[in-house]
Design a protein around this motif. Structure first.
Motif, short mmCIF file in Angstrom:
data_model
loop_
_atom_site.label_atom_id
_atom_site.label_comp_id
_atom_site.label_asym_id
_atom_site.label_seq_id
_atom_site.Cartn_x
_atom_site.Cartn_y
_atom_site.Cartn_z
N HIS A 79 10.24 49.50 37.34
CA HIS A 79 10.23 48.22 38.04
C HIS A 79 10.53 48.40 39.53
CE1 HIS A 79 14.35 48.80 36.65
NE2 HIS A 79 14.76 47.97 37.59
N HIS A 80 11.39 49.35 39.88
CA HIS A 80 11.68 49.63 41.29
C HIS A 80 10.48 50.28 41.97
CE1 HIS A 80 15.84 48.52 40.77
NE2 HIS A 80 16.00 49.44 39.82
N VAL A 81 9.89 51.24 41.28
CA VAL A 81 8.71 51.93 41.83
C VAL A 81 7.57 50.94 42.03
CG1 VAL A 81 6.97 53.72 41.36
CG2 VAL A 81 9.39 54.15 40.80
N GLU A 82 7.35 50.08 41.05
CA GLU A 82 6.28 49.09 41.15
C GLU A 82 6.49 48.16 42.34
OE1 GLU A 82 3.76 46.30 38.14
OE2 GLU A 82 5.94 46.36 37.82
N LYS A 83 7.72 47.70 42.55
CA LYS A 83 8.00 46.83 43.69
C LYS A 83 7.74 47.56 45.00
CE LYS A 83 11.29 43.91 46.10
NZ LYS A 83 10.36 43.81 47.17
N LEU A 84 8.20 48.80 45.10
CA LEU A 84 7.99 49.58 46.32
C LEU A 84 6.49 49.74 46.61
CD1 LEU A 84 9.12 51.28 48.64
CD2 LEU A 84 9.03 53.25 47.10
N LEU A 85 5.72 50.12 45.59
CA LEU A 85 4.28 50.31 45.79
C LEU A 85 3.59 48.99 46.13
CD1 LEU A 85 3.57 52.89 42.95
CD2 LEU A 85 3.79 53.32 45.41
N ASN A 86 4.01 47.91 45.52
CA ASN A 86 3.44 46.59 45.87
C ASN A 86 3.78 46.21 47.31
OD1 ASN A 86 2.14 46.19 43.43
ND2 ASN A 86 3.87 45.10 42.52
N ASP A 87 5.00 46.53 47.75
CA ASP A 87 5.38 46.27 49.14
C ASP A 87 4.54 47.12 50.10
OD1 ASP A 87 7.27 44.43 48.36
OD2 ASP A 87 9.01 45.69 48.84
N PHE A 88 4.27 48.36 49.72
CA PHE A 88 3.40 49.21 50.55
C PHE A 88 2.00 48.62 50.60
CE2 PHE A 88 5.75 53.54 49.89
CZ PHE A 88 6.74 53.14 50.75
N ARG A 89 1.49 48.26 49.43
CA ARG A 89 0.13 47.74 49.33
C ARG A 89 -0.05 46.47 50.17
NH1 ARG A 89 -1.31 49.77 44.99
NH2 ARG A 89 0.35 48.93 43.71
N GLU A 114 11.89 60.51 51.27
CA GLU A 114 11.24 59.40 51.95
C GLU A 114 9.89 59.14 51.29
OE1 GLU A 114 10.07 57.68 56.36
OE2 GLU A 114 10.84 59.72 56.19
N PHE A 115 9.61 57.87 51.07
CA PHE A 115 8.32 57.42 50.57
C PHE A 115 7.63 56.70 51.70
CE2 PHE A 115 11.03 57.88 46.93
CZ PHE A 115 10.20 58.44 45.97
N MET A 116 6.35 56.97 51.92
CA MET A 116 5.62 56.39 53.04
C MET A 116 4.26 55.86 52.59
SD MET A 116 6.47 59.55 55.56
CE MET A 116 6.56 60.67 54.18
N ALA A 117 3.91 54.68 53.06
CA ALA A 117 2.58 54.14 52.81
C ALA A 117 1.59 54.94 53.65
CB ALA A 117 2.53 52.67 53.19
#
Length: 159
Positions: A79-89, A114-117
């Motif tokens: 659920h955290h990963v999904e939110k992060l990826l949706n925020d990037f998207r 660090e995760f980066m879009a």
């Protein structure tokens, strides 16, 4: 070894052209694997596509993960990963960084991640890249590291 797989996908002699120069695929693979950090990439559809094959990895990676949905790879934090990826998207976020203690073995130390879009010049979302650094690799690297004169540079001997 990954190099065998690389040759199935693209000729190791294929030249990859960048805005800033060109390099053979086999050379680029070797360069990436020498970097003092590890990287991974999932595409715009959240499919895990690639990781660097550095020695002494912080995060164990399996080749079987390639081609799988990244949410399946992180079920406890999906659920955290999904939110992060949706925020990037959506463009709501461009990056996210954090530090945490080493979690494996008897070693102690700090890990930076660090995760980066990843986007093109027009903002089109291509996916997410992660970079992980074992900060302990840089401990004890104090002191004068840059020679001030050519004579000092010539006098530097490898350890």
């Amino acid at each position: 070894m990954f190099r065998d797989k690389l040759s199935e996908l693209i000729s190791p002699e294929a030249v990859i052209n960048f805005e800033t120069g060109a390099v053979k695929a086999s050379t680029l693979d070797s360069i990436i694997n020498l970097l003092p950090f590890e990287m991974g990439f999932c595409d715009a559809n959240d499919i895990f596509r690639w990781y660097s094959n550095n020695l002494d990895r912080v995060h164990g990676r399996r080749k079987e993960a390639i081609g799988r949905n990244v949410l399946e790879l992180h079920p406890k934090a999906a659920h955290h990963v999904e939110k992060l990826l949706n925020d990037f998207r959506s463009g709501a976020r461009d990056d996210w960084e954090f530090w945490f203690p080493k979690r494996s073995g008897e070693e102690t130390g700090q890990i930076y991640q660090e995760f980066m879009a990843v986007r093109d010049e027009n903002g089109k979302y291509f996916g997410c890249m992660d970079v992980t650094v074992n900060l302990d690799l840089f401990k004890g690297k104090e002191g004068k590291n840059t020679p001030e004169t050519i004579d000092e540079f010539i006098a530097v001997t490898p350890e």
